[in-house]
Design an enzyme around this catalytic site. Structure first.
Site, PDB file in Angstrom:
ATOM      1  N   ASP A  39       0.851  -1.190   0.000  1.00 30.01           N
ATOM      2  CA  ASP A  39       0.000   0.000   0.000  1.00 30.01           C
ATOM      3  C   ASP A  39       0.888   1.242   0.000  1.00 30.01           C
ATOM      4  OD1 ASP A  39      -2.060  -1.775   0.455  1.00 30.01           O
ATOM      5  OD2 ASP A  39      -1.952  -1.524   2.636  1.00 30.01           O
TER       6      ASP A  39
HETATM    7  N1  URA Z   1      -0.718  -5.969   4.120  1.00 29.22           N
HETATM    8  C1  URA Z   1      -1.277  -4.757   4.108  1.00 29.22           C
HETATM    9  O1  URA Z   1      -2.308  -4.534   4.752  1.00 29.22           O
HETATM   10  N2  URA Z   1      -0.695  -3.794   3.371  1.00 29.22           N
HETATM   11  C2  URA Z   1       0.442  -3.994   2.673  1.00 29.22           C
HETATM   12  O2  URA Z   1       0.938  -3.058   2.029  1.00 29.22           O
HETATM   13  C3  URA Z   1       1.020  -5.258   2.696  1.00 29.22           C
HETATM   14  C4  URA Z   1       0.417  -6.234   3.433  1.00 29.22           C
END
Ligand code: URA
Length: 268
Positions: free
Chosen positions: A113
């Site tokens: 993310d």
């Molecule tokens: N899990 C998440 O919630 N976000 C990420 O970026 C990677 C794993």
């Protein structure tokens, strides 16, 4: 693996799905690239819906190979928060690919993310990228999550055993405490926003999330925004972790320099 016939009795997956997994862009963006004739498979312009063997077929986007064994480069980046792992961002946020050398063109392996920090692998080796991200290979990813509140032993147990999310129950995870509000969570599924959704589901929304390990790869010395090429031994370790064979030509494990050291991926 969702292996389905690729036409000549070979297993295959839809091209746009493979491209998306390799971080070229969202599934929709990948479909548009195919429709625009910008993607070739084994030299021929690809068709939307075409199935490929991600391990063997040679895929090019705008003439740049995605996943050739020889000439492959592998960069390990400590992605800062606010940087997106898609190829381009409609909101104009900085991209992870812009933080590493422009050529040969590389793609992020899987997604983090924008808000998530930590280790991100970028490569033009589509075969390895496929194996690292496809759930059937079960490669572990480890995260440090700083969460709201102090998780109870019951909450930890739920995270370990699997929590019900809207896309199904999560597989068992390894979960340990790091201080009061820190959790070290190791998963091997890689669903969208999985760690954040797991923590939310047990009543402890994530305040900060840092990926600290990808299979055998860890590096506490890379500071946010820094990258380094993988050592040959690290590429081999990744191959072993995915059940693949070390390939000749994997010897050129990246071409750039290493930035200043220091730093710590532990939550603030
Ligand atoms: N899990 C998440 O919630 N976000 C990420 O970026 C990677 C794993």
């Amino acid at each position: 693996m969702t292996a389905e016939p690729a036409g000549e009795g070979r297993p295959g997956e839809r091209l746009q799905k493979v491209l998306a997994r390799c971080g070229v862009g969202s599934r929709r963006v990948c479909e548009e690239l195919i429709e625009a004739g910008r993607v070739r498979v084994n030299g021929a312009v690809a068709l939307l819906g075409q199935r490929i063997d991600a391990e063997r077929d040679r895929v090019e986007v705008d003439g740049h190979a995605l996943g050739t064994a020889s000439g492959s480069v592998y960069y390990l980046l400590n992605k800062p928060g606010g940087v997106v792992t898609t190829a381009a961002d409609p909101q104009g946020r900085p991209t992870a690919v812009a933080l590493v050398p422009r050529l040969p063109r590389v793609f992020p392996v899987g997604r983090l993310d924008a808000d998530t920090e930590g280790l991100l692998l970028l490569t033009n080796d589509g075969g390895l990228a496929h194996r690292l991200t496809h759930p059937s290979f079960g490669v572990e990813k480890e995260y440090l999550a700083e969460v709201q509140g102090v998780p109870s032993p019951h909450a930890l147990r739920r995270l370990r055993q699997g929590v019900e999310l809207e896309d199904g129950r999560t597989a068992p995870a390894r979960v340990g405490r790091v201080g009061d509000r820190g959790l070290r969570i190791t998963i091997h599924e890689g669903r969208n926003r999985q760690v954040r959704r797991m923590c939310e589901a047990v009543g402890h929304p994530v305040l900060r999330l840092v990926r600290t390990r990808i299979g055998p790869l860890a590096d506490r010395d890379l500071t946010p925004g820094q990258w380094r090429p993988l050592a040959v031994s690290e590429v081999r370790a990744l191959e072993r972790a995915t059940g693949g064979r070390p390939q000749d030509g994997a010897g050129r494990a990246g071409g750039g320099g290493r930035g200043p050291g220091g730093g710590d991926l532990a939550p603030r």
